[in-house]
Scaffold this active site. Structure first.
Site, PDB file in Angstrom:
ATOM      1  N   LYS A  19     -11.565   2.209   8.200  1.00 31.64           N
ATOM      2  CA  LYS A  19     -12.989   3.146   8.183  1.00 31.64           C
ATOM      3  C   LYS A  19     -13.858   2.445   9.012  1.00 31.64           C
ATOM      4  CE  LYS A  19     -16.250   2.804   5.266  1.00 31.64           C
ATOM      5  NZ  LYS A  19     -17.496   3.346   4.806  1.00 31.64           N
ATOM      6  N   GLN A  40       0.096   4.510  -1.051  1.00 29.53           N
ATOM      7  CA  GLN A  40      -0.354   5.952  -0.888  1.00 29.53           C
ATOM      8  C   GLN A  40      -0.477   5.822   0.504  1.00 29.53           C
ATOM      9  OE1 GLN A  40      -4.310   6.512  -2.018  1.00 29.53           O
ATOM     10  NE2 GLN A  40      -3.952   8.650  -2.437  1.00 29.53           N
ATOM     11  N   GLY A  55     -10.967   0.488   1.573  1.00 27.07           N
ATOM     12  CA  GLY A  55     -11.829  -0.122   0.879  1.00 27.07           C
ATOM     13  C   GLY A  55     -11.194  -0.405  -0.342  1.00 27.07           C
ATOM     14  N   GLY A  56     -10.509   0.350  -1.031  1.00 27.08           N
ATOM     15  CA  GLY A  56      -9.854   0.215  -2.451  1.00 27.08           C
ATOM     16  C   GLY A  56      -8.629   0.830  -2.211  1.00 27.08           C
ATOM     17  N   MET A  57      -7.676   0.372  -3.445  1.00 25.37           N
ATOM     18  CA  MET A  57      -6.755   1.404  -3.921  1.00 25.37           C
ATOM     19  C   MET A  57      -6.468   1.098  -5.568  1.00 25.37           C
ATOM     20  SD  MET A  57      -4.101   3.453  -3.012  1.00 25.37           S
ATOM     21  CE  MET A  57      -3.210   4.021  -4.359  1.00 25.37           C
ATOM     22  N   GLU A  58      -6.499   2.538  -5.972  1.00 29.02           N
ATOM     23  CA  GLU A  58      -6.484   2.396  -7.332  1.00 29.02           C
ATOM     24  C   GLU A  58      -5.260   2.322  -8.212  1.00 29.02           C
ATOM     25  OE1 GLU A  58      -7.033   4.970  -4.940  1.00 29.02           O
ATOM     26  OE2 GLU A  58      -5.807   6.799  -5.759  1.00 29.02           O
ATOM     27  N   HIS A  96     -15.760   3.884  -7.884  1.00 32.90           N
ATOM     28  CA  HIS A  96     -14.600   4.623  -7.452  1.00 32.90           C
ATOM     29  C   HIS A  96     -13.195   4.396  -7.860  1.00 32.90           C
ATOM     30  CE1 HIS A  96     -13.260   7.605  -4.136  1.00 32.90           C
ATOM     31  NE2 HIS A  96     -12.252   6.949  -4.222  1.00 32.90           N
ATOM     32  N   GLU A  97     -12.917   3.230  -7.529  1.00 33.49           N
ATOM     33  CA  GLU A  97     -11.565   2.978  -7.990  1.00 33.49           C
ATOM     34  C   GLU A  97     -11.233   2.891  -9.453  1.00 33.49           C
ATOM     35  OE1 GLU A  97      -9.763   3.052  -5.423  1.00 33.49           O
ATOM     36  OE2 GLU A  97     -11.119   2.662  -4.024  1.00 33.49           O
ATOM     37  N   GLN A 137       0.946  -1.130   0.095  1.00 29.73           N
ATOM     38  CA  GLN A 137       0.104  -0.105  -0.103  1.00 29.73           C
ATOM     39  C   GLN A 137       0.952   1.260  -0.013  1.00 29.73           C
ATOM     40  OE1 GLN A 137      -3.291   0.788  -0.513  1.00 29.73           O
ATOM     41  NE2 GLN A 137      -2.543   2.874   0.059  1.00 29.73           N
ATOM     42  N   HIS A 148     -10.879   6.491 -10.539  1.00 26.90           N
ATOM     43  CA  HIS A 148      -9.582   7.035 -10.538  1.00 26.90           C
ATOM     44  C   HIS A 148      -8.730   7.066 -11.875  1.00 26.90           C
ATOM     45  CE1 HIS A 148      -8.860   8.540  -6.571  1.00 26.90           C
ATOM     46  NE2 HIS A 148      -9.352   7.668  -5.962  1.00 26.90           N
ATOM     47  N   ASP A 201      -0.998  10.809   5.873  1.00 34.28           N
ATOM     48  CA  ASP A 201      -2.221   9.564   6.273  1.00 34.28           C
ATOM     49  C   ASP A 201      -3.151  10.418   7.396  1.00 34.28           C
ATOM     50  OD1 ASP A 201      -1.223   7.747   4.457  1.00 34.28           O
ATOM     51  OD2 ASP A 201      -0.187   6.647   6.111  1.00 34.28           O
ATOM     52  N   ARG A 228      -9.962  -3.068   7.999  1.00 39.09           N
ATOM     53  CA  ARG A 228     -10.212  -1.956   7.205  1.00 39.09           C
ATOM     54  C   ARG A 228     -10.646  -0.830   8.000  1.00 39.09           C
ATOM     55  NH1 ARG A 228     -15.393  -1.239   2.960  1.00 39.09           N
ATOM     56  NH2 ARG A 228     -14.894   1.023   2.254  1.00 39.09           N
ATOM     57  N   TYR A 235     -12.803  14.235  -0.286  1.00 37.62           N
ATOM     58  CA  TYR A 235     -13.708  13.301  -1.060  1.00 37.62           C
ATOM     59  C   TYR A 235     -15.159  14.055  -1.163  1.00 37.62           C
ATOM     60  CZ  TYR A 235     -10.615   9.395  -0.005  1.00 37.62           C
ATOM     61  OH  TYR A 235      -9.307   8.600   0.173  1.00 37.62           O
ATOM     62  N   GLU A 247      -9.511  13.014  -5.115  1.00 35.17           N
ATOM     63  CA  GLU A 247     -10.677  12.207  -4.261  1.00 35.17           C
ATOM     64  C   GLU A 247     -11.823  12.760  -4.606  1.00 35.17           C
ATOM     65  OE1 GLU A 247     -10.375   9.486  -3.627  1.00 35.17           O
ATOM     66  OE2 GLU A 247      -8.096   9.114  -3.274  1.00 35.17           O
TER      67      GLU A 247
HETATM   68 ZN   LIG Z   1     -10.100   7.356  -4.086  1.00 40.50          ZN
END
Ligand SMILES: [Zn+2]
Length: 621
Positions: free
Chosen positions: A574, A157, A284-287, A311-312, A155, A315, A390, A572, A398, A334
């Site tokens: 969030k 980002q 949730g996801g990483m683009e 969403h991803e 990961q 991106h 972060d 996760r 967003y 975002e």
């Molecule tokens: Zn995003």
């Protein structure tokens, strides 16, 4: 009112005048002098030692290549062991060069300074990562769905790429890359590159990423991954036990790609695949380009959370194609992506679904604004040199960003706004951009061509003002209004829980129902709900995220064992942080949370572990 407006306009002027919003406070690199234009990685994956080891060759593009005399290349690193650095000109011989590694900063790592005799064309660095690399998660077989093979994922980002590759770790620099990755036979390696759906798991893989990307989109995953196609150019990678469910849940991915292309132009990255990671994935996801990394917590069986895929995928236009030059302009990634995401959802699933998602996310933003200092409520954030990016992750970039674009859409109409947005993507493809770039483009391409529709003061309130501007129009949803009515009837005991007509409710309706419950609701009323709807033990992450904190605050102890299980299984951030926050509010809850974290910690990603620990530490003070 007038004072406030003057204040906002002054802030706005400050944004416009900061000549250097492109400067990235989170990187020591000096891209004005030299940029990495291409990168060649050659790494061995060692699960026993939990390291990546090998070398990287950086091709360098100097701003002034003819300048004489010694030169310096400054790279970002964190916890890397640098074994040797060489440099060369053209195809000449590699020669050893001196380097120094600065003292470690806890947030930014150690700056690597390479002394070059002249402006060399390439450097080759031999290095290995630390088992504690902040951007890598090493999982034992027991922590995976399959249970037989270990698993690794990255990961990068926001600033974690530097923990597995020494590089210019800033979204303002783009490079193409190739990679050779060697691991044990039987394990599949995948990257944010040209993954081959037909690849055999022989342990030796080669990748090419032909489109230039910034460092935070560098990604790798190694595990017992299988592939299932969705269309000619889209598919799912996952561990075998998850593969079929994931492919069914995300079967509309091709429809989403086609819908986005209709709105915003061609998909420029060739394949688009999804990689389903274990539940410990911190986001949730990483683009990651061509291969979005996805949490399994959105696999609900009814496609109600597939907006994450929208969403991803979005991106691929906003973020990966047109990229914020520094993280203080993260709303350009975002906010645009959240807007495009909602347009994709509308195109594929209809306006009703899109509106429900808007109402839920706007509610989340309002709640977050209530606890954020004003300086963090603006879209164009001020520079924050010492801050971990972060921690700057809020709904402002967003959802307020999305809301601003929806506002523009409303003012100018889709006939004008849709082509405008497409032109923004086309004209800035594969470039890094700032808020100032967007404002200049907006004034030229939309405001000047449609005079009288938007004032500078209105614009300033959105970009530089805290909170929500007066011009913000709240989303509405008849279906969620019906949920409000149902909740009210039940709370006032006008209807029994069994009489609520929830048979067609989807996740957003349940989330809205739970979010509207009063803070002081009694445990016995939760017992009623739980008896009818079985929230405790739910496999739906979004419902769990809302339900468990309510049970904690109400003292509904029956939910505790399932809550502990949820917190141990899911990483996760969030989804689990709200429960830790609620637990930390009482000494008994804090003790419980501390105990759960001890058991869960090994399975958490370093990013999640750090965030949870911070919540518990703050409460223990
Ligand atoms: Zn995003």
């Amino acid at each position: 009112m007038r004072l406030l407006l003057a204040f906002v306009l002054a802030l706005f002027a400050a944004v416009a005048q900061s000549a250097d919003r492109a400067h990235d406070e989170h990187s020591a690199a000096e891209p004005a002098t030299v940029r990495i234009s291409a990168m060649a990685l050659d790494l061995r994956v060692d699960f026993a030692a939990r390291t990546l080891a090998g070398e990287v060759v950086h091709t360098l593009a100097w701003a002034d290549p003819a300048a004489a005399g010694p030169a310096e290349l400054v790279l970002d690193t964190r916890d890397l062991a640098i074994e040797r650095v060489q440099a060369r000109k053209g195809d000449g011989r590699w020669q050893r060069v001196e380097f120094s590694l600065a003292e470690r900063d806890p947030i930014f790592g150690s700056t690597l300074r390479i002394a070059l005799p002249s402006r060399m064309d390439a450097v080759r660095i031999r290095y290995r990562t630390s088992p504690e690399a902040s951007g890598l998660q090493w999982m034992t077989p027991a922590m995976t769905a399959g249970g037989k093979q270990p698993l690794l994922f990255s990961q990068s980002q926001a600033i974690h790429a530097r923990s597995w590759v020494p590089l210019q770790d800033t979204p303002g620099v783009r490079f193409t890359y190739t990679a050779r990755i060697r691991t044990a036979a039987g394990l599949m390696a995948l990257m944010s590159a040209d993954n081959d759906p037909a690849a055999r798991a022989d342990g030796d893989y080669r990748f090419t990423m032909a489109q230039p990307i910034p460092s935070y989109l560098l990604a790798i995953a190694v595990g017992d991954f299988r592939f299932k196609a969705i269309s000619e150019r889209a598919g799912v990678w996952a561990e075998a036990p998850v593969l079929d469910r994931a492919a069914a849940e995300f079967s509309d991915t091709e429809k989403m790609i086609a819908a986005t292309e209709t709105l915003y132009g061609p998909y420029r990255w060739e394949r688009y695949d999804l990689l389903i990671l274990p539940a410990s994935f911190p986001f949730g996801g990483m683009e990651n380009p061509r291969l979005s990394f996805i949490t399994p917590t959105v696999i609900t069986g009814d496609k109600s959370l597939v907006s994450l895929i929208a969403h991803e995928l979005a991106h691929s236009w906003s973020g990966n194609l047109v990229t914020n030059a520094s993280w203080k302009d993260m709303w350009l990634n975002e906010g645009f992506t959240s807007y495009v995401e909602n347009r994709i959802v509308e195109a594929v699933y209809g306006r009703e679904q899109a509106d429900m998602e808007d109402v839920v996310s706007q509610g989340g933003l309002r709640a977050e604004l209530a606890s954020l200092p004003p300086a963090q409520q603006v879209l164009a954030l001020p520079p924050s040199p010492g801050r971990d990016p972060d921690e700057a992750l809020t709904d402002v970039a967003y959802i307020k960003g999305q809301w601003f674009l929806s506002f523009l859409e409303g003012r100018f109409g889709r006939e004008a706004f849709d082509p405008f947005l497409r032109k923004w993507f086309d004209e800035h493809a594969f470039k890094s951009v700032t808020t100032d770039d967007f404002l200049a483009f907006l004034r030229r391409e939309l405001i000047a061509k449609n005079p009288g529709k938007l004032t500078e003061a209105e614009l300033a309130a959105w970009i530089a003002g805290p909170g929500l501007p007066e011009t913000a129009v709240a989303a509405t949803s008849p279906r969620l209004a019906a949920v409000d009515a149902a909740r009210e009837d039940w709370l006032k005991r006008r209807v029994a829980v069994a009489e609520l007509d929830t048979s067609k409710w989807i996740t957003q309706e349940w989330v809205h129902f739970l979010e509207g419950l009063p803070e002081d609701i009694a445990a016995e009323r939760l017992l009623e709900l739980d008896g009818a709807f079985r929230f405790t033990g739910t496999t739906n992450g979004e419902i769990a995220q809302r339900w468990y904190p309510i049970t904690v605050r109400a003292g509904y102890f029956e939910a505790r064992p399932a809550l502990a299980q949820f917190l141990r299984k899911v990483g996760r951030r969030k989804l689990i942080l709200p429960s830790y926050v609620a637990l930390a509010e009482t000494p008994d809850g804090l003790a419980f949370a501390t105990q759960v974290l001890q058991q869960a910690s090994a399975g958490y990603h370093p990013i999640t572990r750090g965030a949870v620990q911070a919540v518990l530490d703050a409460a223990a003070k």
